[in-house]
Design a protein around this motif. Structure first.
Motif, PDB file in Angstrom:
ATOM      1  N   GLU A  73      42.588  16.169  13.126  1.00  0.00           N
ATOM      2  CA  GLU A  73      43.939  16.710  13.211  1.00  0.00           C
ATOM      3  C   GLU A  73      44.211  17.269  14.614  1.00  0.00           C
ATOM      4  N   LYS A  75      42.917  16.317  17.411  1.00  0.00           N
ATOM      5  CA  LYS A  75      43.116  15.202  18.349  1.00  0.00           C
ATOM      6  C   LYS A  75      44.511  14.621  18.200  1.00  0.00           C
ATOM      7  N   MET A  76      44.956  14.472  16.922  1.00  0.00           N
ATOM      8  CA  MET A  76      46.286  13.906  16.691  1.00  0.00           C
ATOM      9  C   MET A  76      47.380  14.826  17.217  1.00  0.00           C
ATOM     10  N   ILE A  77      47.204  16.136  17.022  1.00  0.00           N
ATOM     11  CA  ILE A  77      48.200  17.100  17.521  1.00  0.00           C
ATOM     12  C   ILE A  77      48.274  17.009  19.041  1.00  0.00           C
ATOM     13  N   LEU A  78      47.104  16.890  19.661  1.00  0.00           N
ATOM     14  CA  LEU A  78      47.045  16.787  21.118  1.00  0.00           C
ATOM     15  C   LEU A  78      47.737  15.508  21.589  1.00  0.00           C
ATOM     16  N   ILE A  79      47.425  14.389  20.911  1.00  0.00           N
ATOM     17  CA  ILE A  79      48.033  13.107  21.308  1.00  0.00           C
ATOM     18  C   ILE A  79      49.553  13.178  21.166  1.00  0.00           C
TER      19      ILE A  79
END
Lengths: 174, 231
Positions: A73, A75-79
């Protein structure tokens, strides 16, 4: 044989006794209905309580599973955060289109037609074209209009000098 | 006197009805109380159940979506950080500019970094300008195309290419470098998870293909004795 010792005036009338019996039946039926309804209400209440508690239990289990995927999660928020901001940067004023126009203009130049000056701005691209004779100039313009995808072509200036030839300044936008 | 009044009201006819009527009234009152309380309790429980079921579904959807993220997307998390870093990437962009200028036979004569500022979109921005000697227009176009598709991201703001007095091509390029703080907290657990849209996926593919800056890793050296500690 029963003997009624009560005086006649103390005995209820027959119609009242009949009404009393009917009312007793009503009371019995009402009691049964009330007991059945109460049982249904209580059963529904308990069933709902059970369903709520099992749903909360499932939620806790799901929260635990989501917590275990916290890194994913993150990583996805960062992306998403970066992509959102990169998207805004890409939409900001730039000369990326102008670079494409310049590349296409270079593709239309012929032997005796020269590009002398370029000025790229977010709104448009200005180019200065120099050529020896008017025929080549006309040929260049027709090629530019047919081969390069442009929204607007403005002739900013056109000069002629015996040594330099024709110097044409164009403003191009896509 | 009182006795006679009671006797007048509570006649045998009334007395015979009093019992069943009182039972019936009692049952009706109890029934109303049970129905009223039961209904409100069940209504509350139903709405609680609805809320918990909704949260449960949201969490389940979030979990399913988190499990379904293709691994390729997650691998790009380091790429997007290089494309939009959290610190001023001015030096990296200068290094990229030098590299592409060399590759395209441009000679960089002057470079300037100025005006660091914050924009409205939680972005920080700095202006970079460079002056170049250009062999021909095609080299300049290739250089610009390299700059557009390189990380860290920069926008090309203005370009001027002119013939100098000496007859050589000279160019001046103004660009902007960007950086932004990293997100500091995760959204609440029960907040719905938003997947990448088609546009975001395309943008991710695009930026993942940006040419990355070259980093040099210095190998660790073993400690040695300094013969002269003042040198």
């Amino acid at each position: 044989m029963s003997v009624n010792l009560l005086p006649q005036e103390l005995r209820p009338k027959g119609s009242y006794v009949k009404l009393s019996k009917t009312l007793k039946k009503f009371a019995l039926v009402s009691t049964i209905v009330m007991l059945v309804t109460s049982s249904v209400v209580l059963a529904s209440y308990l069933l709902l309580r059970y369903q709520i508690s099992s749903s909360i239990k499932k939620q806790d289990e799901l929260k635990g599973n989501i917590k275990a995927l916290e890194q994913t999660e993150q990583k996805m928020i960062l992306i998403k955060d970066r992509l959102d901001k990169i998207g805004k940067i890409e939409k900001s004023d730039n000369i990326n289109k102008g670079v494409g126009i310049l590349e296409d203009v270079l593709g239309t130049l012929e032997e005796n037609v020269f590009l002398e000056e370029v000025e790229l701005k977010p709104a448009n691209a200005q180019v200065v074209i120099v050529t020896g004779n008017s025929l080549e100039l006309t040929h260049f313009l027709s090629k530019l209009m047919s081969q390069v995808k442009l929204v607007r072509i403005d002739l900013v200036s056109l000069e002629y000098g015996p040594t330099k030839g024709y110097e044409m300044k164009l403003s191009l936008s896509r | 006197m009182k006795m006679s009044l009671f006797r007048k009201i509570l006649t045998p006819n009334i007395m015979v009805l009093l019992g069943p009527i009182s039972v019936l009234l009692g049952v009706i009152i109890l029934f109303v109380i049970i129905l009223n309380n039961g209904y409100s309790q069940i209504k509350t429980q139903l709405s609680t159940l609805k809320t918990t079921r909704n949260s449960e579904n949201q969490l389940q959807t979030k979990l399913d979506k988190l499990k379904d993220i293709p691994p390729g997307i997650l691998d790009n998390s380091s790429d997007v950080i290089v494309v939009l870093p959290y610190k001023n990437p001015g030096i990296l962009i200068i290094s990229q500019m030098r590299l592409y200028a060399n590759n395209n036979s441009l000679s960089l004569s002057k470079i300037e970094l100025k005006n660091a500022s914050k924009t409205n979109d939680q972005l920080a921005k700095m202006q970079l300008s460079g002056e170049f000697d250009i062999p021909n227009f095609l080299s300049a176009v290739n250089f610009l195309k390299n700059m557009i598709s390189s990380a860290p991201i920069s926008t090309l703001d203005e370009l001027t290419i002119k013939l100098s007095q000496a007859g050589a091509l000279e160019g001046e390029l103004k660009t902007s470098a960007y950086w932004a703080d990293l997100p500091t907290q995760l959204p609440p657990l029960n907040e719905p998870f938003r997947e990448l849209t088609k546009e975001e996926q395309d943008l991710l593919t695009k930026v993942a293909n940006f040419s990355q800056p070259e980093f040099t890793t210095l190998p660790p050296t073993t400690p040695g004795q300094r013969e002269n500690p003042f040198k």
